[in-house]
Scaffold this motif. Structure first.
Motif, PDB file in Angstrom:
ATOM      1  N   ARG A   2      55.785  18.167  17.604  1.00  0.00           N
ATOM      2  CA  ARG A   2      56.322  19.483  17.249  1.00  0.00           C
ATOM      3  C   ARG A   2      55.260  20.566  17.447  1.00  0.00           C
ATOM      4  N   LEU A   3      54.031  20.268  17.024  1.00  0.00           N
ATOM      5  CA  LEU A   3      52.938  21.224  17.186  1.00  0.00           C
ATOM      6  C   LEU A   3      52.663  21.484  18.661  1.00  0.00           C
ATOM      7  N   VAL A   4      52.656  20.449  19.469  1.00  0.00           N
ATOM      8  CA  VAL A   4      52.400  20.609  20.905  1.00  0.00           C
ATOM      9  C   VAL A   4      53.502  21.452  21.546  1.00  0.00           C
ATOM     10  N   ARG A   5      54.751  21.191  21.165  1.00  0.00           N
ATOM     11  CA  ARG A   5      55.854  22.008  21.711  1.00  0.00           C
ATOM     12  C   ARG A   5      55.674  23.477  21.336  1.00  0.00           C
ATOM     13  N   PHE A   6      55.294  23.730  20.076  1.00  0.00           N
ATOM     14  CA  PHE A   6      55.052  25.098  19.639  1.00  0.00           C
ATOM     15  C   PHE A   6      53.940  25.747  20.460  1.00  0.00           C
ATOM     16  N   ILE A  62      44.611  28.056  24.945  1.00  0.00           N
ATOM     17  CA  ILE A  62      45.517  27.218  24.151  1.00  0.00           C
ATOM     18  C   ILE A  62      45.832  25.947  24.922  1.00  0.00           C
ATOM     19  N   ALA A  63      46.126  26.106  26.203  1.00  0.00           N
ATOM     20  CA  ALA A  63      46.452  24.933  27.024  1.00  0.00           C
ATOM     21  C   ALA A  63      45.254  23.990  27.125  1.00  0.00           C
ATOM     22  N   LYS A  64      44.074  24.551  27.328  1.00  0.00           N
ATOM     23  CA  LYS A  64      42.887  23.721  27.551  1.00  0.00           C
ATOM     24  C   LYS A  64      42.330  23.108  26.270  1.00  0.00           C
ATOM     25  N   THR A  65      42.236  23.896  25.202  1.00  0.00           N
ATOM     26  CA  THR A  65      41.554  23.405  24.000  1.00  0.00           C
ATOM     27  C   THR A  65      42.483  22.851  22.929  1.00  0.00           C
ATOM     28  N   CYS A  66      43.773  23.118  23.029  1.00  0.00           N
ATOM     29  CA  CYS A  66      44.698  22.636  21.992  1.00  0.00           C
ATOM     30  C   CYS A  66      45.701  21.624  22.520  1.00  0.00           C
ATOM     31  N   ARG A 104      52.839  24.939  23.410  1.00  0.00           N
ATOM     32  CA  ARG A 104      53.272  25.166  24.795  1.00  0.00           C
ATOM     33  C   ARG A 104      54.126  26.426  24.907  1.00  0.00           C
ATOM     34  N   GLU A 105      55.075  26.550  23.980  1.00  0.00           N
ATOM     35  CA  GLU A 105      55.943  27.730  24.011  1.00  0.00           C
ATOM     36  C   GLU A 105      55.131  28.998  23.782  1.00  0.00           C
ATOM     37  N   LYS A 106      54.188  28.961  22.839  1.00  0.00           N
ATOM     38  CA  LYS A 106      53.366  30.131  22.572  1.00  0.00           C
ATOM     39  C   LYS A 106      52.520  30.487  23.784  1.00  0.00           C
ATOM     40  N   ALA A 107      51.913  29.483  24.400  1.00  0.00           N
ATOM     41  CA  ALA A 107      51.098  29.738  25.593  1.00  0.00           C
ATOM     42  C   ALA A 107      51.955  30.322  26.715  1.00  0.00           C
ATOM     43  N   GLN A 108      53.168  29.795  26.863  1.00  0.00           N
ATOM     44  CA  GLN A 108      54.060  30.317  27.904  1.00  0.00           C
ATOM     45  C   GLN A 108      54.462  31.761  27.607  1.00  0.00           C
ATOM     46  N   ILE A 109      54.745  32.048  26.342  1.00  0.00           N
ATOM     47  CA  ILE A 109      55.105  33.420  25.958  1.00  0.00           C
ATOM     48  C   ILE A 109      53.930  34.359  26.190  1.00  0.00           C
ATOM     49  N   ASP A 110      52.728  33.937  25.796  1.00  0.00           N
ATOM     50  CA  ASP A 110      51.528  34.753  26.026  1.00  0.00           C
ATOM     51  C   ASP A 110      51.315  34.985  27.516  1.00  0.00           C
ATOM     52  N   HIS A 111      51.500  33.951  28.308  1.00  0.00           N
ATOM     53  CA  HIS A 111      51.324  34.070  29.757  1.00  0.00           C
ATOM     54  C   HIS A 111      52.358  35.036  30.352  1.00  0.00           C
ATOM     55  N   ASP A 112      53.617  34.865  29.954  1.00  0.00           N
ATOM     56  CA  ASP A 112      54.672  35.761  30.449  1.00  0.00           C
ATOM     57  C   ASP A 112      54.414  37.201  30.008  1.00  0.00           C
ATOM     58  N   TYR A 113      53.980  37.369  28.764  1.00  0.00           N
ATOM     59  CA  TYR A 113      53.690  38.702  28.247  1.00  0.00           C
ATOM     60  C   TYR A 113      52.564  39.358  29.043  1.00  0.00           C
ATOM     61  N   SER A 114      51.534  38.565  29.357  1.00  0.00           N
ATOM     62  CA  SER A 114      50.419  39.129  30.128  1.00  0.00           C
ATOM     63  C   SER A 114      50.886  39.543  31.520  1.00  0.00           C
ATOM     64  N   LYS A 115      51.749  38.739  32.133  1.00  0.00           N
ATOM     65  CA  LYS A 115      52.275  39.103  33.455  1.00  0.00           C
ATOM     66  C   LYS A 115      53.099  40.384  33.386  1.00  0.00           C
ATOM     67  N   GLN A 116      53.905  40.502  32.352  1.00  0.00           N
ATOM     68  CA  GLN A 116      54.736  41.699  32.211  1.00  0.00           C
ATOM     69  C   GLN A 116      53.879  42.939  31.945  1.00  0.00           C
ATOM     70  N   LEU A 117      52.838  42.786  31.128  1.00  0.00           N
ATOM     71  CA  LEU A 117      51.947  43.924  30.872  1.00  0.00           C
ATOM     72  C   LEU A 117      51.219  44.348  32.146  1.00  0.00           C
ATOM     73  N   LYS A 118      50.760  43.378  32.918  1.00  0.00           N
ATOM     74  CA  LYS A 118      50.076  43.705  34.179  1.00  0.00           C
ATOM     75  C   LYS A 118      51.023  44.404  35.146  1.00  0.00           C
ATOM     76  N   LYS A 119      52.230  43.911  35.200  1.00  0.00           N
ATOM     77  CA  LYS A 119      53.240  44.504  36.082  1.00  0.00           C
ATOM     78  C   LYS A 119      53.542  45.941  35.649  1.00  0.00           C
ATOM     79  N   LEU A 120      53.675  46.136  34.348  1.00  0.00           N
ATOM     80  CA  LEU A 120      53.934  47.467  33.813  1.00  0.00           C
ATOM     81  C   LEU A 120      52.780  48.415  34.130  1.00  0.00           C
ATOM     82  N   ALA A 121      51.566  47.948  33.885  1.00  0.00           N
ATOM     83  CA  ALA A 121      50.394  48.800  34.124  1.00  0.00           C
ATOM     84  C   ALA A 121      50.255  49.139  35.606  1.00  0.00           C
ATOM     85  N   SER A 122      50.475  48.143  36.458  1.00  0.00           N
ATOM     86  CA  SER A 122      50.329  48.420  37.901  1.00  0.00           C
ATOM     87  C   SER A 122      51.446  49.331  38.405  1.00  0.00           C
TER      88      SER A 122
END
Length: 163
Positions: free
Chosen positions: A28-32, A90-94, A34-52
């Motif tokens: 359950r913790l690993v699934r959480f 998160i992906a690497k250390t957790c 993974r989802e958090k890392a994916q959300i953070d990754h998607d959020y960073s992509k969206q912020l970069k896209k917005l800024a550019s």
């Protein structure tokens, strides 16, 4: 054979359940994570896209609002980079260590259950051997008692030849 499992305080089922609960909680913790890392990754992509997207129309100007907007875009891009680093960390250390730990738990649980099954078979065979030995002893004891009675009867009989 007499049942004596309750007197042995056998806790194999409790330990196995504890293993299973720990594995499920870790999954359950690993699934959480993974989802958090994916959300953070998607959020960073969206912020970069917005800024550019808004960076294209900005030129260096002397107006304070333009400089503030340019600074806001730079900060947004920096925040996006931070979120990207967070998701990678998160992906690497957790996630990887927890996956490894969980796989070790699963393997250990499987090995322990297998060893437990083998030991139960050995215990069952030992119990059967004890029962066979007991039956053999009882049979031999009865034979010796019978032989003793025949000896005593023959010893008291005056018609039997004693050599």
């Amino acid at each position: 054979m007499k049942e004596w499992g309750s007197e042995l305080w056998d806790r194999v089922d409790n330990v196995d359940q504890r293993f299973q609960d720990t594995i499920q909680k870790n999954d359950r913790l690993v699934r959480f994570l993974r989802e958090k890392a994916q959300i953070d990754h998607d959020y960073s992509k969206q912020l970069k896209k917005l800024a550019s997207k808004y960076e294209k129309g900005t030129n260096d100007s002397n107006f304070s609002t333009e400089r503030a907007f340019s600074s806001l875009l730079t900060s947004t891009n920096n925040i996006a980079n931070q979120y990207e680093q967070i998701s990678e960390e998160i992906a690497k250390t957790c996630i990887q260590p927890f996956n490894h730990f969980n796989n070790d738990l699963i393997t250990t649980r499987k090995d322990l259950r297998s060893e437990y099954s083998k030991q139960l078979k050995v215990l069952d065979e030992c119990g059967k051997e004890v029962d066979r030995s007991k039956d053999n002893w009882v049979r031999q004891f009865k034979n010796s008692e019978k032989a003793k009675l025949q000896y005593e009867k023959a010893d008291q009989d005056d018609h039997v030849t004693k050599a």
